[in-house]
Design a protein around this motif. Structure first.
Motif, PDB file in Angstrom:
ATOM      1  N   GLY A 185      -1.498  -3.055   3.325  1.00 56.87           N
ATOM      2  CA  GLY A 185      -2.979  -2.571   3.113  1.00 56.87           C
ATOM      3  C   GLY A 185      -3.110  -2.900   2.187  1.00 56.87           C
ATOM      4  O   GLY A 185      -2.650  -2.821   0.614  1.00 56.87           O
ATOM      5  N   TYR A 189      -8.627  -0.684   3.553  1.00 60.24           N
ATOM      6  CA  TYR A 189      -9.111   0.547   3.243  1.00 60.24           C
ATOM      7  C   TYR A 189     -10.326   1.266   2.546  1.00 60.24           C
ATOM      8  O   TYR A 189     -10.307   0.508   1.277  1.00 60.24           O
ATOM      9  CB  TYR A 189      -7.206   1.215   2.159  1.00 60.24           C
ATOM     10  N   ALA A 199      -1.063   2.562   4.835  1.00 58.89           N
ATOM     11  CA  ALA A 199      -1.603   1.608   5.603  1.00 58.89           C
ATOM     12  C   ALA A 199      -0.523   1.293   7.098  1.00 58.89           C
ATOM     13  O   ALA A 199      -0.580   1.724   8.497  1.00 58.89           O
ATOM     14  CB  ALA A 199      -1.638   1.138   5.262  1.00 58.89           C
ATOM     15  N   PHE A 253      -8.780   2.756   7.915  1.00 57.28           N
ATOM     16  CA  PHE A 253      -8.004   1.698   8.013  1.00 57.28           C
ATOM     17  C   PHE A 253      -8.618   1.316   8.787  1.00 57.28           C
ATOM     18  O   PHE A 253      -8.922   1.653   9.912  1.00 57.28           O
ATOM     19  CB  PHE A 253      -6.676   1.991   7.961  1.00 57.28           C
ATOM     20  N   ALA A 271      -4.525  -4.397   6.712  1.00 55.03           N
ATOM     21  CA  ALA A 271      -5.778  -3.281   7.394  1.00 55.03           C
ATOM     22  C   ALA A 271      -6.053  -2.894   6.138  1.00 55.03           C
ATOM     23  O   ALA A 271      -5.573  -2.688   4.764  1.00 55.03           O
ATOM     24  CB  ALA A 271      -4.483  -1.708   7.237  1.00 55.03           C
ATOM     25  N   LYS A 311     -10.241   0.505  14.136  1.00 56.11           N
ATOM     26  CA  LYS A 311     -10.000   1.316  12.642  1.00 56.11           C
ATOM     27  C   LYS A 311      -9.938   2.476  13.524  1.00 56.11           C
ATOM     28  O   LYS A 311      -9.558   3.499  14.531  1.00 56.11           O
ATOM     29  CB  LYS A 311     -11.586   1.604  12.748  1.00 56.11           C
TER      30      LYS A 311
END
Length: 192
Positions: free
Chosen positions: A106, A139, A59, A146, A137, A12
């Motif tokens: 993302g 969010y 992202a 992330f 990733a 993360k």
């Protein structure tokens, strides 16, 4: 001090508030650009909203931070090239890391739960030309964090059956659902 945190076996990265906010103007400009280039929902990215571009841009930035943190912590030179930072390189992948071409995706938590990670059938041909790997990733807007859910190889995507996904009341988009081929990020071989 490292910004990389590992919780529940997931890597993360938390963005600073100013980092996340810095992408808002760029995201609005990108949405405007695609409105002109591909009106009436013809964008290969599906729906063209500034907020969606914001998630994507943030992202990409979080991924760049991630690989820089991995490089620093392991002492392994990864030859990181953030192509996303240069507007003149828009047709390239987002990041080059250890000789790999990486496309960053993302996705907000709600979309991940409702639809799962997908690659649009309209977008896949462009991704195939510019990337070897898709990095996922997830969010969390509340804390600007992330979670790197994993990655998949681009050449595996078209082996999947497409499905139609989308929000209620909106046109459905033909997508490749990639959840079944996502691998843990810890399995990605990082040697340049």
């Amino acid at each position: 001090m490292t910004r990389l945190v590992i919780r529940e076996n997931k890597m993360k990265i938390r963005l600073h508030q100013d980092e996340a906010e810095a992408f808002m103007a760029k995201a609005a400009a990108k949405a405007e650009k695609y409105n002109k280039l591909a009106p009436d929902g013809k964008s290969p990215y599906g729906f063209n909203h500034a907020h969606s571009h914001l998630v994507g841009m943030a992202a990409e930035h979080a991924s760049w931070i991630l690989f820089n943190e991995i490089e620093a912590l392991t002492g392994t030179h990864l030859n990181i090239d953030p192509a996303y930072q240069d507007d003149s390189r828009e047709g390239e992948c987002d990041l080059y890391v250890a000789g790999m071409r990486i496309e960053v995706k993302g996705i907000k938590y709600g979309s991940w739960i409702r639809f799962g990670p997908c690659i649009s059938a309209r977008q896949l041909p462009k991704i195939k030309k510019k990337a070897d790997i898709v990095l996922w990733a997830l969010y969390n807007e509340r804390v600007q964090e992330f979670t790197f859910e994993g990655y998949n190889f681009v050449n595996e995507i078209e082996t999947l059956e497409t499905i139609l996904t989308g929000a209620e009341g909106r046109p459905k988009i033909e997508n490749y659902p990639v959840m079944s081929i996502i691998k843990p990020l810890q399995e990605l071989k990082l040697a340049s």
